[in-house]
Design a protein around this motif. Structure first.
Motif, PDB file in Angstrom:
ATOM      1  N   ASN B 146       0.827  -1.192   0.000  1.00 53.07           N
ATOM      2  CA  ASN B 146       0.000   0.000   0.000  1.00 53.07           C
ATOM      3  C   ASN B 146       0.870   1.254   0.000  1.00 53.07           C
ATOM      4  O   ASN B 146       1.522   1.558   0.985  1.00 53.07           O
ATOM      5  N   THR B 169      -3.223  -5.283   1.626  1.00 52.41           N
ATOM      6  CA  THR B 169      -4.111  -4.352   0.956  1.00 52.41           C
ATOM      7  C   THR B 169      -4.789  -3.359   1.897  1.00 52.41           C
ATOM      8  O   THR B 169      -4.822  -3.540   3.105  1.00 52.41           O
ATOM      9  N   THR B 171      -8.247  -2.136   1.130  1.00 50.36           N
ATOM     10  CA  THR B 171      -9.602  -2.710   1.191  1.00 50.36           C
ATOM     11  C   THR B 171     -10.597  -1.910   2.029  1.00 50.36           C
ATOM     12  O   THR B 171     -10.991  -2.337   3.104  1.00 50.36           O
ATOM     13  N   VAL B 182      -8.425 -10.961  -2.821  1.00 56.53           N
ATOM     14  CA  VAL B 182      -7.837  -9.710  -3.300  1.00 56.53           C
ATOM     15  C   VAL B 182      -6.375  -9.740  -2.894  1.00 56.53           C
ATOM     16  O   VAL B 182      -6.045  -9.970  -1.753  1.00 56.53           O
ATOM     17  N   ASP B 183      -5.525  -9.512  -3.882  1.00 55.38           N
ATOM     18  CA  ASP B 183      -4.103  -9.817  -3.702  1.00 55.38           C
ATOM     19  C   ASP B 183      -3.244  -8.578  -3.935  1.00 55.38           C
ATOM     20  O   ASP B 183      -3.413  -7.880  -4.944  1.00 55.38           O
ATOM     21  N   SER B 185      -3.252  -5.664  -3.010  1.00 61.95           N
ATOM     22  CA  SER B 185      -4.162  -4.776  -3.700  1.00 61.95           C
ATOM     23  C   SER B 185      -4.685  -3.638  -2.838  1.00 61.95           C
ATOM     24  O   SER B 185      -4.755  -3.740  -1.620  1.00 61.95           O
ATOM     25  N   LEU B 187      -8.118  -1.572  -2.621  1.00 58.87           N
ATOM     26  CA  LEU B 187      -9.498  -1.527  -3.108  1.00 58.87           C
ATOM     27  C   LEU B 187     -10.274  -0.451  -2.362  1.00 58.87           C
ATOM     28  O   LEU B 187     -10.027  -0.218  -1.183  1.00 58.87           O
ATOM     29  N   VAL B 198      -8.489 -11.048  -7.707  1.00 58.19           N
ATOM     30  CA  VAL B 198      -8.093  -9.749  -8.257  1.00 58.19           C
ATOM     31  C   VAL B 198      -6.720  -9.363  -7.745  1.00 58.19           C
ATOM     32  O   VAL B 198      -6.499  -9.298  -6.530  1.00 58.19           O
ATOM     33  N   GLN B 199      -5.825  -9.131  -8.680  1.00 53.71           N
ATOM     34  CA  GLN B 199      -4.516  -8.569  -8.325  1.00 53.71           C
ATOM     35  C   GLN B 199      -4.290  -7.465  -9.331  1.00 53.71           C
ATOM     36  O   GLN B 199      -3.664  -7.672 -10.367  1.00 53.71           O
ATOM     37  N   ALA B 200      -4.891  -6.316  -9.065  1.00 52.05           N
ATOM     38  CA  ALA B 200      -4.995  -5.327 -10.131  1.00 52.05           C
ATOM     39  C   ALA B 200      -4.727  -3.905  -9.665  1.00 52.05           C
ATOM     40  O   ALA B 200      -5.120  -2.948 -10.308  1.00 52.05           O
ATOM     41  N   GLY B 201      -4.060  -3.774  -8.531  1.00 43.98           N
ATOM     42  CA  GLY B 201      -3.687  -2.436  -8.070  1.00 43.98           C
ATOM     43  C   GLY B 201      -4.873  -1.657  -7.561  1.00 43.98           C
ATOM     44  O   GLY B 201      -5.829  -2.212  -7.025  1.00 43.98           O
ATOM     45  N   ASP B 202      -4.804  -0.336  -7.725  1.00 43.05           N
ATOM     46  CA  ASP B 202      -5.794   0.563  -7.141  1.00 43.05           C
ATOM     47  C   ASP B 202      -7.130   0.474  -7.890  1.00 43.05           C
ATOM     48  O   ASP B 202      -7.222   0.828  -9.060  1.00 43.05           O
TER      49      ASP B 202
END
Lengths: 490, 490
Positions: B146, B169, B171, B182-183, B185, B187, B198-202
């Motif tokens: 983060n 994350t 989250t 959520v990886d 990540s 969110l 989901v491993q997709a950043g912001d």
């Protein structure tokens, strides 16, 4: 490689020194010795040897959680071992080894207390505070009678050996021998011998020899008894290296395996039928065929085997009851042992008393009788104690009662009495009434008189919903044997 | 009448309402719904129904204590249920139900972290903070990525359903479906469907449908796969009342009794031979004939049966391994299930993947291969995955690999690939290297490369001396189901 009650972790003893714990022992020894060395006590070898160090890793502490007991625990990197806490506590780097610190009668802010006729109101909720003390298998019960600071129940720089009891007291810089009791008492820099019992108010720089039983209410009455030479050593002897021997510890050691399954279980459960109004702690041993009456209370670390605990009867911490019957409203105080004995209604067995009948030589105690604290009745023939009596001292045969038993009505009329090794001076009526009043208070607090109303609820009812939380010490490194700093509140 | 893992205390359900816990559920629902209702999510019925209330009394939480993990827990009158904590944590009236919150990779004051090429130094020790969240059987692992506040690993007003994973994350205000992940990540106000990864950043205000597997490194690469219609529902389905069904939960439920004896023991012990350099958590199930290699790591809540965990291999939280062989340096990530499968050296099985062979239809995975997160291989015939491959999606027969498996060297050369339901865009080399680097990092952190030196110590070595402390909630009254406020530090 993990903490366990069955196998010793060996890496600590083959390598790591428990640095902080050793430093703590040193610190406590220095603090206590400063005051007690002139009185002939050096606690250093006791602290060094009395408990094998790995036990401090082996045991876990636990505390109870109920709606009825607002908690506020503060442990500052202490060693707690098998401690049991209930109610407000502060502990600062103390060693509490299998101690019980009960906070179930703590006074609250605004409560009015009376000492010697003077009334005072509490500024704060009462707390228990234990700093740099060494309390081994010790029971601390907090019905405090401390007029100095009624808000704080203190025990500072105190060394209390195996199965000693501290009851409602300040106890600063004191040494308590094995199986000794200080009751309702304020002590400063005192040495209390093995198996001595003291309920004598404010004491300072006094040495109590082993086997003395001393009750004093200033200006009102005084009871004094000293065990004959050679008796106490048969039952309890602590050598200068902290090694304990004698019949008491033999009896207790024979049964200690019974506690292992209980302490190995995360959430132990009572296995017998218990009336809704009674409480049997999941940390008590119930063995063989037992019966538990209504409003009865059996607390943690009590050991009950093939016995009947009648209505409103209670069995307190470290008491051992076997093959015995309690007809109702009985009290077996902390550390009392009652074997092959029939106890009539209301019979009270005091602190650490050893009432040891056998199948062939049973003991009968008539209703309303009082077995004084630290009494040994070790029956070599059947013994019958009449109703409404007080019995004390060392009794092995019926004839011994002649000098060690008195009818309570007669005692209430007496002023000066000498009977065998015991002397009584003062107001007999006040003495008997104080005793009866206290026993009644214990029953009341324990919920013996519960009738469904909120007013009559006592420990037996209030502790029913308790959960037990388990604390374990660090297992390795310099912190080994110490607990993390914890603040736990509501 | 006491807390137990075997019998339900019935008085709470026949009378007392768990007032504070219900109020907490309401509060969390309101907070999450404020953001997610416009996106079609109402978490209120889920919070109301997903967990029978009495379970909140039944389970206890525990936390580990080691010299290597400085702790600083703060629970403010929370519900914690079966949570496991290790490392710095703050929880404020959250509901954590059988969650794991691991703090074993928390960064420390002064550590330098790099995000998108920018280096920044930590002002404080990193903490985990969870406020008013509802995390059910959820694993939170704190290798935080983060960039906003690297000192705080947050999860605020988040509802995470059964067996979802949260990994490194922020989250905030998110809803995570059952078995979703959520990886690495960040969110904000997202809805993640059942079994999505989901491993997709912001991300912000995005709804991820069930069964999507999405990996994205901004500007570098992107992998996208969506399960064919009708597949995910066979394996996991959470209805609007929070009732969970499907093959995943059936598999897990069949084995859940195996955990009962472990959680009933105060200090459970591993029963098999474990090399000194390996660690098997006493809170893992080891069943049948198992072999544990050097430097191996089996953590709490892992379930291993008749399997070989080779040298340097690790089995993470909520993974289920049966009748399988891991030849060495393998990783089975959180929630991975591996049955009747031979895994070559270095094989990685990603989050929540279901690699389900049978005795008749075994699976073989060649060395260095990667089973992507959230892959289902449910063998209807023997299946052989070649070495150095990536496999994803839904595989039941060997022929399915044609569109769901690719050689890693070939992938490294690719830019745009569409294979079946999967698309890959971007720098194949960066993708493969990022994956391999991460797997290697996991092995390193877990101590797979331990050679006796301090530098190579990982979780397998650092967790060896852990002790586990047990916390239980109030059993009655308005606080029923809540824990006392606790601050625990070093």
């Amino acid at each position: 490689m993990h903490c366990t009650t069955a196998v010793l972790p060996n890496y600590n003893y083959n390598g790591t020194i428990m640095e902080k714990l050793e430093a703590l022992f040193d610190h406590i020894a220095a603090r206590v010795n400063v005051n007690l060395k002139p009185m002939g006590i050096d606690v250093r070898p006791l602290l060094k040897n009395a408990i094998p160090r790995e036990r401090h890793l082996l045991y876990y502490a636990f505390y109870a959680l109920t709606e009825d007991h607002p908690i506020s625990f503060k442990f500052v990197n202490s060693n707690l071992a098998g401690s049991y806490f209930l109610g407000k506590t502060q502990v600062d780097r103390s060693v509490l080894y299998k101690s019980d610190v009960r906070g179930d009668e703590l006074k609250q802010k605004g409560d009015v207390v009376e000492f010697n006729g003077v009334k005072t109101k509490l500024f704060y909720d009462e707390v228990i505070r234990i700093i740099n003390s060494y309390l081994v298998k010790t029971l601390i019960h907090n019905h405090s009678k401390n007029p100095q600071i009624p808000e704080v129940f203190r025990i500072l720089n105190t060394v209390a050996m195996h199965y000693s009891n501290i009851h409602g007291t300040t106890t600063e810089g004191a040494y308590l021998g094995a199986f000794s009791t200080v009751d309702l008492s304020v002590l400063h820099n005192c040495v209390i011998g093995d198996f001595s019992y003291v309920q004598a108010g404010d004491l300072s720089r006094i040495t109590i020899e082993p086997g003395r039983v001393w009750l004093r209410a200033n200006g009102l009455f005084e009871f004094n008894y000293l065990y004959p030479e050679g008796v106490v050593e048969q039952y309890v002897k602590l050598d200068e290296n902290g090694k304990l021997s004698g019949k008491f510890i033999d009896y207790v050691d024979d049964l200690k395996e019974d506690f292992v399954p209980i302490y190995s279980t995360a959430t132990p459960e009572s296995i017998i039928d218990i009336p809704d109004s009674a409480y049997v702690s999941p940390y008590a041993v119930i063995k063989g065929t037992c019966e538990i009456g209504e409003n009865a209370l059996v607390v943690q670390r009590a050991h009950i085997e093939n016995s009947v605990i009648g209505k409103g009867a209670n069995a307190q911490e470290n008491c051992y009851i076997a093959n015995s019957i309690f007809e109702g409203n009985n009290v077996t105080a902390h550390g009392g042992k009652v074997i092959w004995t029939r106890n009539g209604q209301n019979v009270f067995v005091g602190f650490n008393s050893f009432v040891h009948g056998t199948e062939k030589n049973p003991i009968t105690i008539g209703r309303d009788s009082i077995v004084m604290p630290h009494t040994i009745i070790d029956a070599e023939e059947p013994i019958e104690i009449p109703e409404n009596s007080a019995v004390w001292g060392y009794v092995t045969r019926q004839a011994d009662l002649e000098t060690q038993c008195v009818n309570l009505d007669e005692l209430a009329k007496a002023t000066d009495v000498t009977l065998g090794n015991a002397t009584f001076k003062g107001d007999g009526k006040a003495f008997v009434e104080a005793f009866k009043h206290r026993i009644d208070h214990i029953r009341e607090e324990n919920g013996a008189y519960f009738d469904g109303s909120d007013k009559t609820r006592g420990h037996a009812q209030k502790t029913q919903d308790a959960c037990f939380n388990i604390l374990q010490p660090f297992q390795a490194g310099p912190d080994a044997g110490m607990y993390p700093t914890m603040t736990i509140g509501n």
